[in-house]
Motif scaffolding. Structure first.
Motif, PDB file in Angstrom:
ATOM      1  N   UNK A 462      18.284 -17.506  -1.160  1.00  0.00           N
ATOM      2  CA  UNK A 462      19.745 -17.435  -0.993  1.00  0.00           C
ATOM      3  C   UNK A 462      20.264 -18.863  -0.927  1.00  0.00           C
ATOM      4  N   UNK A 463      21.358 -19.136  -1.634  1.00  0.00           N
ATOM      5  CA  UNK A 463      21.916 -20.489  -1.565  1.00  0.00           C
ATOM      6  C   UNK A 463      22.125 -20.961  -0.132  1.00  0.00           C
ATOM      7  N   UNK A 464      21.793 -22.243   0.095  1.00  0.00           N
ATOM      8  CA  UNK A 464      21.929 -22.918   1.394  1.00  0.00           C
ATOM      9  C   UNK A 464      20.865 -22.482   2.395  1.00  0.00           C
ATOM     10  N   UNK A 465      19.854 -21.716   1.928  1.00  0.00           N
ATOM     11  CA  UNK A 465      18.742 -21.299   2.765  1.00  0.00           C
ATOM     12  C   UNK A 465      17.425 -21.768   2.151  1.00  0.00           C
ATOM     13  N   UNK A 466      16.436 -21.964   2.989  1.00  0.00           N
ATOM     14  CA  UNK A 466      15.100 -22.340   2.526  1.00  0.00           C
ATOM     15  C   UNK A 466      14.410 -21.087   2.001  1.00  0.00           C
ATOM     16  N   UNK A 467      13.957 -21.056   0.763  1.00  0.00           N
ATOM     17  CA  UNK A 467      13.284 -19.860   0.236  1.00  0.00           C
ATOM     18  C   UNK A 467      12.046 -19.519   1.069  1.00  0.00           C
ATOM     19  N   UNK A 468      11.817 -18.225   1.231  1.00  0.00           N
ATOM     20  CA  UNK A 468      10.665 -17.738   1.996  1.00  0.00           C
ATOM     21  C   UNK A 468       9.874 -16.766   1.143  1.00  0.00           C
ATOM     22  N   UNK A 469       8.534 -16.862   1.199  1.00  0.00           N
ATOM     23  CA  UNK A 469       7.728 -15.900   0.451  1.00  0.00           C
ATOM     24  C   UNK A 469       6.549 -15.427   1.279  1.00  0.00           C
ATOM     25  N   UNK A 470       6.077 -14.235   0.940  1.00  0.00           N
ATOM     26  CA  UNK A 470       4.899 -13.643   1.572  1.00  0.00           C
ATOM     27  C   UNK A 470       4.056 -12.993   0.481  1.00  0.00           C
ATOM     28  N   UNK A 471       2.741 -13.036   0.662  1.00  0.00           N
ATOM     29  CA  UNK A 471       1.869 -12.338  -0.276  1.00  0.00           C
ATOM     30  C   UNK A 471       1.310 -11.086   0.372  1.00  0.00           C
ATOM     31  N   UNK A 472       0.971 -10.085  -0.441  1.00  0.00           N
ATOM     32  CA  UNK A 472       0.443  -8.836   0.081  1.00  0.00           C
ATOM     33  C   UNK A 472      -0.391  -8.156  -0.998  1.00  0.00           C
ATOM     34  N   UNK A 473      -1.190  -7.205  -0.561  1.00  0.00           N
ATOM     35  CA  UNK A 473      -2.053  -6.447  -1.474  1.00  0.00           C
ATOM     36  C   UNK A 473      -1.749  -4.962  -1.357  1.00  0.00           C
ATOM     37  N   UNK A 474      -1.733  -4.275  -2.482  1.00  0.00           N
ATOM     38  CA  UNK A 474      -1.622  -2.810  -2.464  1.00  0.00           C
ATOM     39  C   UNK A 474      -3.019  -2.248  -2.649  1.00  0.00           C
ATOM     40  N   UNK A 475      -3.821  -2.367  -1.601  1.00  0.00           N
ATOM     41  CA  UNK A 475      -5.202  -1.897  -1.648  1.00  0.00           C
ATOM     42  C   UNK A 475      -5.317  -0.598  -0.864  1.00  0.00           C
ATOM     43  N   UNK A 476      -6.516  -0.227  -0.489  1.00  0.00           N
ATOM     44  CA  UNK A 476      -6.719   0.995   0.289  1.00  0.00           C
ATOM     45  C   UNK A 476      -6.759   0.684   1.780  1.00  0.00           C
ATOM     46  N   UNK A 477      -5.820  -0.164   2.209  1.00  0.00           N
ATOM     47  CA  UNK A 477      -5.796  -0.579   3.601  1.00  0.00           C
ATOM     48  C   UNK A 477      -5.035   0.394   4.486  1.00  0.00           C
ATOM     49  N   UNK A 478      -4.568   1.482   3.918  1.00  0.00           N
ATOM     50  CA  UNK A 478      -3.857   2.472   4.715  1.00  0.00           C
ATOM     51  C   UNK A 478      -2.362   2.339   4.680  1.00  0.00           C
ATOM     52  N   UNK A 479      -1.856   1.288   4.033  1.00  0.00           N
ATOM     53  CA  UNK A 479      -0.412   1.077   3.972  1.00  0.00           C
ATOM     54  C   UNK A 479       0.120   1.677   2.678  1.00  0.00           C
ATOM     55  N   UNK A 480       0.854   2.766   2.792  1.00  0.00           N
ATOM     56  CA  UNK A 480       1.456   3.401   1.625  1.00  0.00           C
ATOM     57  C   UNK A 480       2.856   2.851   1.408  1.00  0.00           C
TER      58      UNK A 480
END
Length: 620
Positions: A462-480
């Protein structure tokens, strides 16, 4: 008078008789003789305590509709508030009776969060790795059979079909023995016979497994003597080991970590046969039964290790099964499910277990589903379930599910915690190539559909904000449904020299840049100031800046405009020469059009100096 006396005597005798039956029912309840206790409670149960115990008698034997009726009657008694333990049993009785919404209401209150089973089932449809086709073994099976497993070229299971044994007071069925059989192509059991008498004793045997080489068997056996545990006498379950000598099994030996004071049961071997998984209610667990493992050593066994809070809850975790693909399957009623025991799978990343994944409605029901085993190469296997009223053996085939994972979340200001509508959320693949993007709506939320077993990066900008990112996996970790909340910090919150002023612009407050009269070359002092800006823009590579040069009013408008443009351009060229991309910079000369001190022809030198300035405004 005699008639009245006779009535009093009859009433007293009736009350005495009911009190005697109640005492007997309570004694049977404490002895876990639930079938007989229920028949007595049914005659006269009207107080809350007796109604709850009646509900328990049915609950512990899987008779959920009867349990629901009893618990509901107890609940109506002056709007009686159940304990957490009774509320949990009541909720699962409701699930088992198909009263899903009411069960969700009880569970929501119990866990202080919204439980919506129908939404949960819907979320699993897209995320579970397999779809199961389940069929009961109709020929050769017997009500009360469970725990079918591979046993060399044969199959082994537990059964109460042996009517020659004594009956178990818990459910009034025969004691369990271990049987082996063969399975036909049409999924019928044939050539059924009990294991050797040296294995089947005068108490319960269940849950047998055999090592890869076929020479070691582990199984569960109930203790033949009761010991006092927490104020009541119980016969615990222990794990035993037997080895094959020629064509016979040896006398079974109790495993050293079994006990008279807690149970160890449901053994399973890992693929290398070097680790034994099991279920136990030994002290210092998370509650009820947990999953443990021990290493199998040359001279015995290691210390039992609890699998931890990702897998174990304060309720029941049973029937671990470690597949040939390295997945651990188990049954639990502590994780969110459909009711009763559900089957879950979990994988391990280095030394950390992921979140267990419910296998979904194609295999799980609103009653108990357990004792899952699978041949991963053929995608076939077995489970046990009381979905038809009694424990029975089921066979399944499975095929891969066309899965999608939903990633969603909100975007907030890191410091104020206010929502940030208008933020651009971009989804990148693991090679940092953008594959989708969305602008956050007024409610601050976003959502993407993603593929399974894939690595992603999600970024908020977003303009005037520091960009933020996160990485993630769609594996069989139980998170649907992956919920990823992004928090963006504004430049003015992150840096002291960045300030949002009343005019709405965000300024980088640096020392003023001074030029010689009628000159625009960068002097050493100006270079030091611009070096601060270079460092800041390298720290924040998405920051874009407008360079605005201003003059005093001592020359003509045309001359001052040209001079300010030259000075702004000179500053821009310095930044570019020091590694800042030209696309991130805009240079504007304002001349004398934006004087801070409008002093006309009577300006002091200080007022002229204030008007001669270079301003740095963040545009993105």
């Amino acid at each position: 008078m005699y008639f009245r006396l006779l009535c009093i005597l009859c009433f007293t005798q009736l009350a005495f008789s009911q009190n005697t039956k109640l005492n007997k029912a309570n004694r049977l309840y404490l002895e876990h003789a639930y079938v007989k206790a229920a028949s007595l409670y049914e005659e006269f149960a009207s107080d809350q305590e007796s109604l709850i115990k009646l509900g328990d008698c049915y609950y512990y034997n899987g008779q959920m509709e009867q349990a629901t009726v009893a618990y509901s009657r107890a609940k109506k008694e002056a709007e009686y508030e159940f304990s957490k333990a009774v509320s949990f049993r009541y909720a699962h009785a409701l699930y088992g009776s198909n009263s899903i919404e009411k069960a969700d209401s009880v569970m929501s209150k119990l866990y202080s969060k919204t439980i919506n089973t129908n939404d949960f089932i819907t979320s699993l449809i897209n995320g579970v790795p397999y779809v199961y086709t389940v069929e009961k073994i109709k020929h050769g099976s017997f009500p009360g059979d469970f725990g079918m497993n591979y046993f060399g070229d044969d199959y082994v299971f537990s059964s109460s079909r042996n009517n020659n044994t004594k009956h178990y007071t818990w459910n009034e069925m025969s004691y369990l023995d271990l049987f082996k059989a063969q399975l036909t192509e049409d999924k019928s059991l044939i050539n059924i016979e009990p294991l050797d008498k040296i294995i089947n004793s005068n108490t319960h045997e269940s849950g047998a497994i055999i090592s890869k080489d076929g020479n070691t068997m582990y199984f569960s056996r109930t203790n033949n003597k009761r010991y006092e545990v927490n104020g009541e006498k119980v016969a615990t379950v222990k794990l035993f080991k037997s080895t094959r000598i020629d064509d016979s099994w040896s006398e079974a030996e109790e495993l050293p970590f079994s006990s008279d004071y807690y149970s160890t049961q449901h053994p399973s071997l890992d693929e290398a046969n070097g680790r034994l998984y099991f279920s136990s209610d030994m002290p210092n667990g998370f509650g009820s039964f947990d999953i443990y493992y021990v290493d199998i050593l040359e001279d015995g066994f290691g210390k039992p290790i609890n699998l931890g809070s990702k897998i174990n809850t304060n309720h029941r975790e049973h029937f671990p099964y470690y597949s040939d693909k390295g997945f651990l399957y188990f049954s639990s009623d502590g994780h969110q499910g459909l009711g009763g025991l559900d089957i879950f799978m979990v994988e391990k990343d280095y030394n950390n277990w992921h979140t267990p994944l419910n296998l979904g409605e194609t295999i799980n029901t609103n009653l108990d589903d357990f004792a899952f085993v699978v041949d991963s190469k053929n995608n076939t296997g077995f489970l046990s379930s009381n979905r038809d009223g009694k424990d029975d053996l089921y066979v399944f085939e499975r095929e891969k599910n066309l899965r999608t994972f939903i990633v969603e979340g909100t975007v907030k200001d890191k410091n104020s915690q206010e929502l940030l509508p208008g933020t651009l959320i971009t989804l990148f693949n693991e090679h940092k190539v953008a594959i989708d993007s969305v602008v956050v709506s007024d409610d601050g939320t976003y959502s993407f559909r993603t593929k399974p077993n894939t690595t992603y990066i999600i970024e908020g900008f977003k303009p005037l904000y520091i960009p933020t990112n996160k990485d993630f996996n769609t594996d069989d970790s139980g998170r649907i449904e992956l919920n990823i909340e992004l928090e963006l910090e504004s430049y003015d919150d992150a840096e002291e020299i960045i300030v949002e002023k009343e005019d709405g612009y965000v300024y980088i407050e640096l020392e003023n840049i001074y030029f010689d009269l009628d000159k625009w070359n960068i002097k050493p002092q100006a270079a030091r100031t611009l070096d601060v800006l270079v460092a800041l823009m390298k720290k924040y590579p998405r920051m874009e800046v407008q360079l605005g040069a201003h003059t005093d009013n001592r020359s003509s408008v045309e001359y001052n405009l040209k001079l300010s443009n030259n000075r702004a351009q000179s500053s821009l060229e310095y930044l570019i020469a020091n590694g800042i991309e030209s696309s991130r910079l805009v240079a504007i000369g304002y001349g004398e059009s934006q004087l801070l001190v409008n002093c006309g022809d009577n300006c002091t030198e200080n007022e002229h100096a204030v008007n001669r300035r270079c301003e740095f405004i963040i545009t993105k």
